[in-house]
Design a protein around this motif. Structure first.
Motif, PDB file in Angstrom:
ATOM      1  N   GLY A 131       0.838  -1.196   0.000  1.00  0.00           N
ATOM      2  CA  GLY A 131       0.000   0.000   0.000  1.00  0.00           C
ATOM      3  C   GLY A 131       0.870   1.241   0.000  1.00  0.00           C
ATOM      4  N   GLU A 132       0.290   2.324  -0.481  1.00  0.00           N
ATOM      5  CA  GLU A 132       1.064   3.558  -0.681  1.00  0.00           C
ATOM      6  C   GLU A 132       1.672   4.097   0.607  1.00  0.00           C
ATOM      7  OE1 GLU A 132       0.467   8.090  -2.401  1.00  0.00           O
ATOM      8  OE2 GLU A 132      -1.042   6.565  -2.859  1.00  0.00           O
ATOM      9  N   ASP A 133       0.918   4.116   1.681  1.00  0.00           N
ATOM     10  CA  ASP A 133       1.430   4.683   2.938  1.00  0.00           C
ATOM     11  C   ASP A 133       2.625   3.897   3.465  1.00  0.00           C
ATOM     12  OD1 ASP A 133      -0.499   6.642   2.820  1.00  0.00           O
ATOM     13  OD2 ASP A 133      -1.833   5.685   4.283  1.00  0.00           O
ATOM     14  N   VAL A 134       2.496   2.584   3.499  1.00  0.00           N
ATOM     15  CA  VAL A 134       3.582   1.741   4.008  1.00  0.00           C
ATOM     16  C   VAL A 134       4.785   1.806   3.074  1.00  0.00           C
ATOM     17  CG1 VAL A 134       4.264  -0.632   4.548  1.00  0.00           C
ATOM     18  CG2 VAL A 134       2.015   0.212   5.258  1.00  0.00           C
ATOM     19  N   ALA A 135       4.541   1.778   1.772  1.00  0.00           N
ATOM     20  CA  ALA A 135       5.645   1.835   0.809  1.00  0.00           C
ATOM     21  C   ALA A 135       6.402   3.154   0.919  1.00  0.00           C
ATOM     22  CB  ALA A 135       5.117   1.632  -0.602  1.00  0.00           C
ATOM     23  N   THR A 136       5.683   4.242   1.157  1.00  0.00           N
ATOM     24  CA  THR A 136       6.328   5.548   1.321  1.00  0.00           C
ATOM     25  C   THR A 136       7.209   5.557   2.564  1.00  0.00           C
ATOM     26  OG1 THR A 136       4.527   6.665   0.172  1.00  0.00           O
ATOM     27  CG2 THR A 136       5.908   8.025   1.595  1.00  0.00           C
ATOM     28  N   VAL A 137       6.699   5.024   3.651  1.00  0.00           N
ATOM     29  CA  VAL A 137       7.480   4.954   4.890  1.00  0.00           C
ATOM     30  C   VAL A 137       8.690   4.042   4.695  1.00  0.00           C
ATOM     31  CG1 VAL A 137       7.454   4.158   7.298  1.00  0.00           C
ATOM     32  CG2 VAL A 137       5.553   5.517   6.406  1.00  0.00           C
ATOM     33  N   LEU A 138       8.506   2.917   4.046  1.00  0.00           N
ATOM     34  CA  LEU A 138       9.608   2.000   3.792  1.00  0.00           C
ATOM     35  C   LEU A 138      10.694   2.678   2.953  1.00  0.00           C
ATOM     36  CD1 LEU A 138      10.922  -0.767   3.993  1.00  0.00           C
ATOM     37  CD2 LEU A 138       9.512  -1.495   2.054  1.00  0.00           C
ATOM     38  N   GLY A 139      10.279   3.399   1.920  1.00  0.00           N
ATOM     39  CA  GLY A 139      11.248   4.122   1.092  1.00  0.00           C
ATOM     40  C   GLY A 139      12.044   5.117   1.916  1.00  0.00           C
ATOM     41  N   GLN A 140      11.375   5.836   2.802  1.00  0.00           N
ATOM     42  CA  GLN A 140      12.069   6.797   3.662  1.00  0.00           C
ATOM     43  C   GLN A 140      13.002   6.087   4.635  1.00  0.00           C
ATOM     44  OE1 GLN A 140      12.154  10.272   3.485  1.00  0.00           O
ATOM     45  NE2 GLN A 140      13.878   9.790   4.824  1.00  0.00           N
ATOM     46  N   GLN A 141      12.552   4.951   5.175  1.00  0.00           N
ATOM     47  CA  GLN A 141      13.397   4.206   6.101  1.00  0.00           C
ATOM     48  C   GLN A 141      14.651   3.687   5.401  1.00  0.00           C
ATOM     49  OE1 GLN A 141      10.404   1.445   7.433  1.00  0.00           O
ATOM     50  NE2 GLN A 141      10.062   2.583   9.346  1.00  0.00           N
ATOM     51  N   LEU A 142      14.509   3.196   4.192  1.00  0.00           N
ATOM     52  CA  LEU A 142      15.685   2.727   3.449  1.00  0.00           C
ATOM     53  C   LEU A 142      16.639   3.882   3.162  1.00  0.00           C
ATOM     54  CD1 LEU A 142      14.051   0.157   1.014  1.00  0.00           C
ATOM     55  CD2 LEU A 142      15.669  -0.337   2.864  1.00  0.00           C
ATOM     56  N   ALA A 143      16.090   5.050   2.819  1.00  0.00           N
ATOM     57  CA  ALA A 143      16.934   6.226   2.597  1.00  0.00           C
ATOM     58  C   ALA A 143      17.651   6.622   3.890  1.00  0.00           C
ATOM     59  CB  ALA A 143      16.089   7.390   2.065  1.00  0.00           C
ATOM     60  N   ASP A 144      16.954   6.539   5.017  1.00  0.00           N
ATOM     61  CA  ASP A 144      17.567   6.852   6.315  1.00  0.00           C
ATOM     62  C   ASP A 144      18.688   5.864   6.640  1.00  0.00           C
ATOM     63  OD1 ASP A 144      15.739   8.933   6.587  1.00  0.00           O
ATOM     64  OD2 ASP A 144      14.466   7.864   8.033  1.00  0.00           O
ATOM     65  N   ILE A 145      18.455   4.599   6.348  1.00  0.00           N
ATOM     66  CA  ILE A 145      19.480   3.573   6.598  1.00  0.00           C
ATOM     67  C   ILE A 145      20.689   3.824   5.702  1.00  0.00           C
ATOM     68  CG2 ILE A 145      20.008   1.111   6.325  1.00  0.00           C
ATOM     69  CD1 ILE A 145      17.065   0.606   7.311  1.00  0.00           C
ATOM     70  N   ALA A 146      20.458   4.170   4.448  1.00  0.00           N
ATOM     71  CA  ALA A 146      21.569   4.483   3.537  1.00  0.00           C
ATOM     72  C   ALA A 146      22.366   5.673   4.064  1.00  0.00           C
ATOM     73  CB  ALA A 146      21.033   4.764   2.132  1.00  0.00           C
ATOM     74  N   GLU A 147      21.666   6.669   4.573  1.00  0.00           N
ATOM     75  CA  GLU A 147      22.349   7.850   5.126  1.00  0.00           C
ATOM     76  C   GLU A 147      23.202   7.467   6.328  1.00  0.00           C
ATOM     77  OE1 GLU A 147      21.354  12.199   7.073  1.00  0.00           O
ATOM     78  OE2 GLU A 147      19.843  11.248   5.808  1.00  0.00           O
ATOM     79  N   ARG A 148      22.691   6.607   7.185  1.00  0.00           N
ATOM     80  CA  ARG A 148      23.470   6.154   8.352  1.00  0.00           C
ATOM     81  C   ARG A 148      24.718   5.387   7.900  1.00  0.00           C
ATOM     82  NH1 ARG A 148      20.770   6.747  13.485  1.00  0.00           N
ATOM     83  NH2 ARG A 148      19.355   8.459  13.039  1.00  0.00           N
ATOM     84  N   CYS A 149      24.568   4.605   6.858  1.00  0.00           N
ATOM     85  CA  CYS A 149      25.709   3.855   6.323  1.00  0.00           C
ATOM     86  C   CYS A 149      26.765   4.820   5.772  1.00  0.00           C
ATOM     87  CB  CYS A 149      25.222   2.893   5.237  1.00  0.00           C
ATOM     88  SG  CYS A 149      26.478   1.758   4.653  1.00  0.00           S
TER      89      CYS A 149
END
Length: 158
Positions: free
Chosen positions: A131-149
């Motif tokens: 669903g759009e809401d969960v996918a949007t949050v997941l995309g942001q979380q992956l971007a946040d994880i990439a930033e931490r890396c």
């Protein structure tokens, strides 16, 4: 008796959610996909890394050298190989007539489409399942994880 490798590993109470393990698994899966792609188009992993860097737009050879951790001479040889295969082309810099940029040519997208397009389609299908809401949050979380890396990498260099 010596300690096994697992006995030497520090405890990870901070990873109660399995994030570090999941990130390692994701990295290994992406690494395997990139290895498959490199073999499919018969290039080295550094050649593919260069192609990936150019996906966002033209770059100066010196910027590619820095990002790849290679000398300028090595990048010149790498670009010669990719140019011989019609994967990249050197173009004039739009504002500095002494400088060159490197950009991808359409051929490389055609050759890699068979590997990366099915993966992209499967991600879109997964996002639709979430669903759009969960996918949007997941995309942001992956971007946040990439930033931490990226931050961890920078900190390790400093």
């Amino acid at each position: 008796m010596g300690a096994s490798d697992n006995d030497m590993r520090p405890e990870a109470p901070f990873d109660d959610f399995g994030l570090v393990a999941a990130c390692r698994r994701l990295h290994a899966a992406i690494d395997q996909l990139d290895e498959t792609a490199a073999r499919a188009i018969d290039v080295s992993r550094n050649d593919l890394r260069c192609i990936n860097l150019l996906e966002t737009g033209p770059k100066a050879p010196s910027d590619l050298a820095q990002a790849l951790g290679l000398t300028r001479g090595s990048v010149t040889t790498l670009l010669d190989r990719l140019e011989d295969r019609s994967f990249v082309e050197r173009i004039a810099h739009p504002t500095d007539r002494r400088a060159l940029l490197v950009k991808l040519r359409p051929k490389v997208f055609k050759e890699l489409a068979g590997i990366y397009r099915p993966f992209g389609v499967s991600l879109v299908e997964l996002a639709n399942d979430y669903g759009e809401d969960v996918a949007t949050v997941l995309g942001q979380q992956l971007a946040d994880i990439a930033e931490r890396c990226e931050q961890a990498s920078s900190a390790a260099i400093d």
